[in-house]
Design an enzyme around this catalytic site. Sequence first.
Site: not given
Ligand SMILES: *Cc1c(COP(=O)(O)O)cnc(C)c1O
Length: 473
Positions: A122
């Site tokens: 993210k």
């Molecule tokens: C947020 C997250 C996901 C899922 O991603 P999305 O975009 O919500 O599908 C998977 N793995 C990690 C480590 C995350 O932080």
Amino acid sequence: MSRTAAEMRYVSTRSRHKNRQSLGFADVLLGGLAIDGGLYVPEFIPELAKRLTSPSDSLSYVEVAACVLEPYLSDAIGRDELLSLLVDAYRAFDHRDVCGLVALDDDHWLLELFYGPTLAFKDIALQVVARLFDHELERRNDSAMIVAATSGDTGSAAMKAVAGRERLDIVVLYPKGRTSEIQRRQMTTLDAPNVHAVAVDGTFDNCQDLVKAMFADETFRGDMRLAAVNSINWARVATQIVYYVWAASRLAEDGRPITFCVPTGNFGNVLAAHYASRMGLRIGRLLVASNSNDILSRLLENGELAAHEVIPTLSPSMDIQISSNLERLLFELCDSDGAATAALLARFRADGRVELTKQQHQRLREEFAGDRLDDPATLEVMRHVYAESKMLIDPHTAVGVGVAERCRQPGELMVSLATAHPAKFPEAVARATSQAPDPPTALASVVNQPERSISLPNDITAIKEFVRSAQLI
Ligand SMILES: *Cc1c(COP(=O)(O)O)cnc(C)c1O
């Protein structure tokens, strides 16, 4: 007629065809969710520049990012400013290419997206999005209050990206007791007056509903100048298209299309891959990998969207039943008919389930496949990868790798997304492998710092009151 970047406009997934209102990028960035409750989508999909679709080792991540993003930005920011913003956003990343690509075997690669300051993918979007906010608010001489719901990783990544920025405040709602210790500490130990973590008595879906309710209240939204950085924000999705294009430029030498396997919660990450494909990237299939919260794999199997209770798992950032970004794909499956999309979602809200038409289901399956992995299977994948390659992977990544291995076809070029650093989930790593991942320096500072957080009930009035008070600090 060819359309230029300055003309890119966005519409809501719930707006009707007639007299449909459209917005430019800057308004979509600051608005987050549309007033009618829908999500913004671009009116047309730009084509990738030729030099991005041919194999190249020479294009840097930042160059790829500028090329991919530019057509989406309307006239919100100039090319040179965008480039320096991107350089600044990725300066602190702990990998010279921003992301890593490592081979699991000849045809299976890991795309490592966890070199940012909070060790999850993210950061890649949020470090850029926070700077885009700043840039636009500066231009407008305005400020904004960001409210966000997190299942763990969005919160810390958003708070870290916003901390100390003059024109931004942020309140993050997280489900009390349902994030990992490190995830919580990454939020509660940040020492900046403009960032606030709130533990809510409830699930992630409750937190997300609270955020949606704040946005639905137009007066509150206006008074607070609310803005969103949840994965519903288009700017995040757009920023995530970049690493698919970058990875393909490094791997596509033999011309084979790439299958990406994406560990999925809110559907934002895999949706970005879908847009990369629509922009012309040679993608084979998209594999949607779920943990036991498998609403998406069930949708792929039987064409029915049916919510179950949220089950806590070893991969908490995917403990989600209502994947909000799915709405953008449903809008496409409804042939960009906002009224039909709104009706579909209203039925889902009312009944907890809704069926796609046969045709819609088929279209979905032409592009996507997927599967689920429960916790024991996830641990087994972590153990197996360590035994084979001495590599430690985190449980979210393991869900993806496991599904990729299950769904793999002979000769397929597979890229699994590594979405978090193993040191972010040390208990699960130790359970699977008896190894302790080396904590990167980014983690050292959160371990012994005092925590700062407030607990609130799952109650919209209490939450609004807190947000109001936070703005005054
Ligand atoms: C947020 C997250 C996901 C899922 O991603 P999305 O975009 O919500 O599908 C998977 N793995 C990690 C480590 C995350 O932080």
